[in-house]
Scaffold this motif. Structure first.
Motif, mmCIF file in Angstrom:
data_model
loop_
_atom_site.group_PDB
_atom_site.id
_atom_site.type_symbol
_atom_site.label_atom_id
_atom_site.label_comp_id
_atom_site.label_asym_id
_atom_site.label_seq_id
_atom_site.Cartn_x
_atom_site.Cartn_y
_atom_site.Cartn_z
ATOM 1 N N VAL A 11 21.796 21.992 -6.287
ATOM 2 C CA VAL A 11 22.687 21.877 -7.090
ATOM 3 C C VAL A 11 22.541 22.578 -8.548
ATOM 4 C CG1 VAL A 11 24.433 20.144 -8.156
ATOM 5 C CG2 VAL A 11 23.672 19.837 -5.753
ATOM 6 N N SER A 47 39.783 24.616 -8.626
ATOM 7 C CA SER A 47 38.811 23.849 -7.875
ATOM 8 C C SER A 47 38.697 24.491 -6.478
ATOM 9 C CB SER A 47 39.218 22.510 -7.667
ATOM 10 O OG SER A 47 39.200 21.922 -9.016
ATOM 11 N N THR A 118 31.595 22.722 -13.069
ATOM 12 C CA THR A 118 30.957 21.675 -12.644
ATOM 13 C C THR A 118 31.007 21.829 -11.183
ATOM 14 O OG1 THR A 118 32.108 20.365 -14.383
ATOM 15 C CG2 THR A 118 31.139 19.252 -12.460
ATOM 16 N N GLU A 120 29.710 19.610 -7.843
ATOM 17 C CA GLU A 120 29.591 18.092 -7.405
ATOM 18 C C GLU A 120 29.255 18.126 -5.939
ATOM 19 O OE1 GLU A 120 32.110 14.210 -7.287
ATOM 20 O OE2 GLU A 120 31.548 14.981 -9.376
ATOM 21 N N THR A 122 27.912 15.961 -2.586
ATOM 22 C CA THR A 122 27.746 14.503 -2.091
ATOM 23 C C THR A 122 27.001 14.799 -0.781
ATOM 24 O OG1 THR A 122 29.869 13.636 -3.049
ATOM 25 C CG2 THR A 122 28.875 12.081 -1.526
ATOM 26 N N VAL A 128 25.646 11.403 -5.041
ATOM 27 C CA VAL A 128 26.290 12.340 -5.844
ATOM 28 C C VAL A 128 25.143 13.198 -6.668
ATOM 29 C CG1 VAL A 128 28.191 12.872 -7.188
ATOM 30 C CG2 VAL A 128 28.449 11.118 -5.531
ATOM 31 N N TYR A 129 25.291 14.616 -6.536
ATOM 32 C CA TYR A 129 24.607 15.284 -7.426
ATOM 33 C C TYR A 129 25.520 16.159 -8.183
ATOM 34 C CZ TYR A 129 20.913 13.857 -4.225
ATOM 35 O OH TYR A 129 20.098 13.172 -3.482
ATOM 36 N N LYS A 130 25.297 16.131 -9.434
ATOM 37 C CA LYS A 130 26.462 16.853 -10.085
ATOM 38 C C LYS A 130 25.657 17.675 -11.326
ATOM 39 C CE LYS A 130 30.780 15.625 -12.791
ATOM 40 N NZ LYS A 130 31.488 14.694 -13.351
ATOM 41 N N GLN A 131 26.166 18.884 -11.495
ATOM 42 C CA GLN A 131 25.583 19.802 -12.575
ATOM 43 C C GLN A 131 26.854 20.408 -13.329
ATOM 44 O OE1 GLN A 131 21.963 20.312 -13.355
ATOM 45 N NE2 GLN A 131 23.200 21.026 -15.176
ATOM 46 N N THR A 132 26.610 20.453 -14.803
ATOM 47 C CA THR A 132 27.674 21.266 -15.430
ATOM 48 C C THR A 132 27.112 22.296 -16.308
ATOM 49 O OG1 THR A 132 28.980 19.103 -15.671
ATOM 50 C CG2 THR A 132 29.548 20.698 -17.269
#
Length: 151
Positions: A11, A47, A118, A120, A122, A128-132
């Protein structure tokens, strides 16, 4: 042997790759093209569902970029021998005209307006793996930009 714990690195790397200046579409920076699309549609964010290649605005405009992003994600998963069935969802959101944030943006307005990316993901187990990431972008303008060689 592939492990779901690799999603954290995947991610981060994939979000970094989407944010990178080398992320181009048809020879121009994809971020600038997405910024122009958001400006034309009078929306502040775009999105993209990377698993089903659906988007929240004009589908025909985003379809080629969405498909190339999805292809890159699948290639990254395959390189780690991770089956796509381990993903429940994968969404990337590009938000434009954001407030200045020191860790993401440059102060100089000549570099464009601030944006945030962002990603995200799942896993099938619900984690949940999230990176911004972020930066500055001007809307795509072929008169001001150089196209990558080969196009």
């Amino acid at each position: 042997m592939a492990r779901r714990s690799e999603f954290k690195g995947i991610v981060r790397n994939f979000a970094h790759m989407l944010n990178n200046r080398n992320n181009d579409h048809l020879g121009y920076w994809a971020m600038g093209q997405l910024c122009l699309l958001a400006e034309q549609e009078n929306i502040s964010s775009v999105s993209i569902n990377l698993l089903e290649v659906e988007s929240n605005c004009v589908e025909n405009s985003l379809d080629p970029i969405s498909k190339s992003m999805r292809k890159l994600l699948i290639e990254m998963l395959n390189s780690h021998k991770i089956p796509s069935s381990w993903l429940r969802s994968a969404n990337v959101t590009f938000s434009f005209n954001e407030q200045y944030q020191k860790q993401y943006h440059y102060r100089r307005s000549a570099l464009g307006s601030p944006y945030i990316l962002t990603l995200e993901v799942t896993s099938d187990l619900g984690k949940v793996y999230k990176q911004t990431f972020g930066g500055n972008v001007n809307p795509h303008d072929p008169r001001r930009e150089q196209r990558r060689a080969g196009f």
